[in-house]
Design a protein around this motif. Structure first.
Motif, PDB file in Angstrom:
ATOM      1  N   VAL A   1      19.978   6.229  33.772  1.00  0.00           N
ATOM      2  CA  VAL A   1      19.170   5.325  32.953  1.00  0.00           C
ATOM      3  C   VAL A   1      18.764   4.099  33.771  1.00  0.00           C
ATOM      4  CG1 VAL A   1      19.115   3.885  30.880  1.00  0.00           C
ATOM      5  CG2 VAL A   1      20.267   6.104  30.828  1.00  0.00           C
ATOM      6  N   SER A   2      19.687   3.589  34.587  1.00  0.00           N
ATOM      7  CA  SER A   2      19.391   2.428  35.428  1.00  0.00           C
ATOM      8  C   SER A   2      18.272   2.738  36.417  1.00  0.00           C
ATOM      9  CB  SER A   2      20.650   1.984  36.188  1.00  0.00           C
ATOM     10  OG  SER A   2      21.641   1.525  35.292  1.00  0.00           O
ATOM     11  N   THR A   3      18.267   3.973  36.931  1.00  0.00           N
ATOM     12  CA  THR A   3      17.199   4.388  37.847  1.00  0.00           C
ATOM     13  C   THR A   3      15.856   4.413  37.121  1.00  0.00           C
ATOM     14  OG1 THR A   3      18.713   5.726  39.177  1.00  0.00           O
ATOM     15  CG2 THR A   3      16.372   6.229  39.351  1.00  0.00           C
ATOM     16  N   TYR A   4      15.846   4.972  35.901  1.00  0.00           N
ATOM     17  CA  TYR A   4      14.618   4.973  35.109  1.00  0.00           C
ATOM     18  C   TYR A   4      14.163   3.543  34.826  1.00  0.00           C
ATOM     19  CZ  TYR A   4      14.773  10.005  34.127  1.00  0.00           C
ATOM     20  OH  TYR A   4      14.746  11.378  34.231  1.00  0.00           O
ATOM     21  N   ARG A   5      15.110   2.667  34.500  1.00  0.00           N
ATOM     22  CA  ARG A   5      14.778   1.274  34.206  1.00  0.00           C
ATOM     23  C   ARG A   5      14.104   0.626  35.412  1.00  0.00           C
ATOM     24  NH1 ARG A   5      17.072  -3.585  35.231  1.00  0.00           N
ATOM     25  NH2 ARG A   5      16.663  -5.278  33.720  1.00  0.00           N
ATOM     26  N   ALA A   6      14.637   0.868  36.599  1.00  0.00           N
ATOM     27  CA  ALA A   6      14.064   0.290  37.813  1.00  0.00           C
ATOM     28  C   ALA A   6      12.630   0.783  38.028  1.00  0.00           C
ATOM     29  CB  ALA A   6      14.939   0.642  39.017  1.00  0.00           C
TER      30      ALA A   6
ATOM     31  N   ILE B   1      21.543   3.568  25.631  1.00  0.00           N
ATOM     32  CA  ILE B   1      20.443   4.504  25.871  1.00  0.00           C
ATOM     33  C   ILE B   1      20.975   5.804  26.462  1.00  0.00           C
ATOM     34  CG2 ILE B   1      18.342   4.897  27.222  1.00  0.00           C
ATOM     35  CD1 ILE B   1      17.840   1.860  27.018  1.00  0.00           C
ATOM     36  N   GLY B   2      21.906   5.684  27.405  1.00  0.00           N
ATOM     37  CA  GLY B   2      22.502   6.866  28.008  1.00  0.00           C
ATOM     38  C   GLY B   2      23.177   7.753  26.976  1.00  0.00           C
ATOM     39  N   ALA B   3      23.891   7.122  26.032  1.00  0.00           N
ATOM     40  CA  ALA B   3      24.578   7.886  24.990  1.00  0.00           C
ATOM     41  C   ALA B   3      23.571   8.565  24.066  1.00  0.00           C
ATOM     42  CB  ALA B   3      25.481   6.955  24.179  1.00  0.00           C
ATOM     43  N   GLN B   4      22.486   7.889  23.755  1.00  0.00           N
ATOM     44  CA  GLN B   4      21.489   8.445  22.843  1.00  0.00           C
ATOM     45  C   GLN B   4      20.706   9.585  23.478  1.00  0.00           C
ATOM     46  OE1 GLN B   4      19.184   5.566  20.705  1.00  0.00           O
ATOM     47  NE2 GLN B   4      17.493   6.955  20.323  1.00  0.00           N
ATOM     48  N   LEU B   5      20.362   9.433  24.767  1.00  0.00           N
ATOM     49  CA  LEU B   5      19.559  10.453  25.449  1.00  0.00           C
ATOM     50  C   LEU B   5      20.416  11.460  26.211  1.00  0.00           C
ATOM     51  CD1 LEU B   5      16.638   8.257  26.872  1.00  0.00           C
ATOM     52  CD2 LEU B   5      16.719   9.539  24.722  1.00  0.00           C
ATOM     53  N   LYS B   6      21.749  11.272  26.150  1.00  0.00           N
ATOM     54  CA  LYS B   6      22.684  12.152  26.857  1.00  0.00           C
ATOM     55  C   LYS B   6      22.430  12.124  28.371  1.00  0.00           C
ATOM     56  CE  LYS B   6      23.524  15.276  22.949  1.00  0.00           C
ATOM     57  NZ  LYS B   6      22.862  14.404  21.954  1.00  0.00           N
TER      58      LYS B   6
ATOM     59  N   SER C   1       6.392   8.436  33.007  1.00  0.00           N
ATOM     60  CA  SER C   1       6.673   9.825  32.649  1.00  0.00           C
ATOM     61  C   SER C   1       7.221   9.869  31.226  1.00  0.00           C
ATOM     62  CB  SER C   1       7.697  10.430  33.610  1.00  0.00           C
ATOM     63  OG  SER C   1       8.983   9.850  33.384  1.00  0.00           O
ATOM     64  N   HIS C   2       7.375  11.078  30.694  1.00  0.00           N
ATOM     65  CA  HIS C   2       7.901  11.225  29.333  1.00  0.00           C
ATOM     66  C   HIS C   2       9.265  10.550  29.201  1.00  0.00           C
ATOM     67  CE1 HIS C   2       9.348  12.922  25.628  1.00  0.00           C
ATOM     68  NE2 HIS C   2      10.256  13.637  26.242  1.00  0.00           N
ATOM     69  N   ARG C   3      10.180  10.821  30.133  1.00  0.00           N
ATOM     70  CA  ARG C   3      11.523  10.257  30.052  1.00  0.00           C
ATOM     71  C   ARG C   3      11.487   8.741  30.264  1.00  0.00           C
ATOM     72  NH1 ARG C   3      15.709  12.145  27.525  1.00  0.00           N
ATOM     73  NH2 ARG C   3      16.057  14.017  28.782  1.00  0.00           N
ATOM     74  N   GLU C   4      10.656   8.286  31.202  1.00  0.00           N
ATOM     75  CA  GLU C   4      10.534   6.851  31.427  1.00  0.00           C
ATOM     76  C   GLU C   4      10.009   6.148  30.181  1.00  0.00           C
ATOM     77  OE1 GLU C   4       9.590   7.071  36.246  1.00  0.00           O
ATOM     78  OE2 GLU C   4       7.972   6.806  34.792  1.00  0.00           O
ATOM     79  N   HIS C   5       9.085   6.787  29.486  1.00  0.00           N
ATOM     80  CA  HIS C   5       8.531   6.188  28.275  1.00  0.00           C
ATOM     81  C   HIS C   5       9.594   6.111  27.187  1.00  0.00           C
ATOM     82  CE1 HIS C   5       5.717   5.624  24.856  1.00  0.00           C
ATOM     83  NE2 HIS C   5       4.976   5.037  25.770  1.00  0.00           N
ATOM     84  N   GLN C   6      10.437   7.136  27.094  1.00  0.00           N
ATOM     85  CA  GLN C   6      11.542   7.106  26.137  1.00  0.00           C
ATOM     86  C   GLN C   6      12.482   5.925  26.422  1.00  0.00           C
ATOM     87  OE1 GLN C   6      13.137  11.152  26.572  1.00  0.00           O
ATOM     88  NE2 GLN C   6      12.779  11.449  24.391  1.00  0.00           N
ATOM     89  N   VAL C   7      12.855   5.782  27.691  1.00  0.00           N
ATOM     90  CA  VAL C   7      13.765   4.706  28.077  1.00  0.00           C
ATOM     91  C   VAL C   7      13.102   3.349  27.848  1.00  0.00           C
ATOM     92  CG1 VAL C   7      15.006   3.652  30.017  1.00  0.00           C
ATOM     93  CG2 VAL C   7      15.008   6.141  29.741  1.00  0.00           C
ATOM     94  N   TYR C   8      11.826   3.250  28.180  1.00  0.00           N
ATOM     95  CA  TYR C   8      11.078   1.998  27.969  1.00  0.00           C
ATOM     96  C   TYR C   8      11.094   1.576  26.505  1.00  0.00           C
ATOM     97  CZ  TYR C   8       6.754  -0.289  26.448  1.00  0.00           C
ATOM     98  OH  TYR C   8       5.838  -1.062  25.786  1.00  0.00           O
ATOM     99  N   ARG C   9      10.846   2.529  25.607  1.00  0.00           N
ATOM    100  CA  ARG C   9      10.813   2.216  24.182  1.00  0.00           C
ATOM    101  C   ARG C   9      12.178   1.715  23.698  1.00  0.00           C
ATOM    102  NH1 ARG C   9       6.803   4.375  20.942  1.00  0.00           N
ATOM    103  NH2 ARG C   9       8.281   4.887  19.296  1.00  0.00           N
TER     104      ARG C   9
END
Length: 227
Positions: A194-199, A183-188, A164-172
């Motif tokens: 963030v850990s859930t997205y990472r998983a 990452i959490g601080a940057q994406l608020k 997804s868009h957010r997952e791709h942001q976290v991946y990058r």
């Protein structure tokens, strides 16, 4: 007359787009939405009343991002054209949008005449591709061919399209070595979010850890430049 639904979470952007489209006598904005779920609700309502010819959809939408909304629309309304809109460069998202079924990808900084031309072309069933998007598509084809020799590499590169868009942001950000907290601080976002997205990213790409994600990102970037 092109009956259009405008989906963007910023009111000032919607007003600007409506002003641009108002100069086209054959285009009418018949609905607006400021979140992903609202876009879906509006489409379902308007398709049963006025009818729609096009959805002009931003990628970064709250509730359900534009890429997720696009996939749902392709499933529920396969004949309804969708033109994606974003501030992100074509190299980042145009190919993903088109692979998911969008009729084109338009940057919000596009010239008003180009925007109207894109709306008309996609609403008529055509594909609107800018030179930058065409280059990104060509690079993606080269990357796919380069990855074809390795089953693992090909699977990882293909899996990136499922993010997804957010997952791709976290991946990058993960692939550049940033921590969950950074990452959490940057994406608020909260660290556990963030850990859930990472998983999810690890599951979708088949990577075992952040190092493998970085290697996947490096391989993907290298293949894209080999054309």
């Amino acid at each position: 007359m092109v009956r259009l639904l405008l989906g963007d979470d910023h009111r000032i952007v919607r007003e600007g787009l409506k002003q641009v489209l108002a100069d086209a006598p054959d285009v009418a904005v018949v609905g607006e939405a400021q979140s992903g779920p609202e876009v879906l609700a509006q489409v379902r309502h308007l398709q049963g009343t006025l009818g729609l010819d096009l959805v002009l959809l931003d990628i970064a939408m709250p509730g359900c991002d534009g890429l997720e909304v696009l996939q749902i629309l392709r499933h529920e309304f396969p004949l309804l054209p969708v033109l994606m809109l974003s501030t992100y460069p074509e190299q980042q998202y145009a190919v993903r949008c088109i692979k998911l079924g969008a009729g084109g990808y338009l940057n919000k900084s596009a010239d008003p005449d180009d925007m109207v031309a894109a709306v008309r072309k996609v609403a008529a069933g055509g594909m609107y591709v800018t030179p930058a998007t065409a280059e990104a598509l060509a690079s993606a084809m080269g990357a796919k061919a380069a990855a074809a020799g390795s089953k693992t590499a090909a699977a990882g590169v293909t899996a990136l399209d499922a993010l997804s868009h957010r997952e791709h942001q976290v991946y990058r950000l993960l692939s550049t070595g940033q921590t969950v907290g950074e990452i959490g601080a940057q994406l608020k976002l909260a660290s556990n979010t963030v850990s859930t997205y990472r998983a999810r990213i690890l599951e979708k790409t088949g990577a075992k850890n952040d190092v493998e994600l970085a290697l996947l990102a490096e391989r993907h970037a290298r293949n894209a430049t080999q054309l």
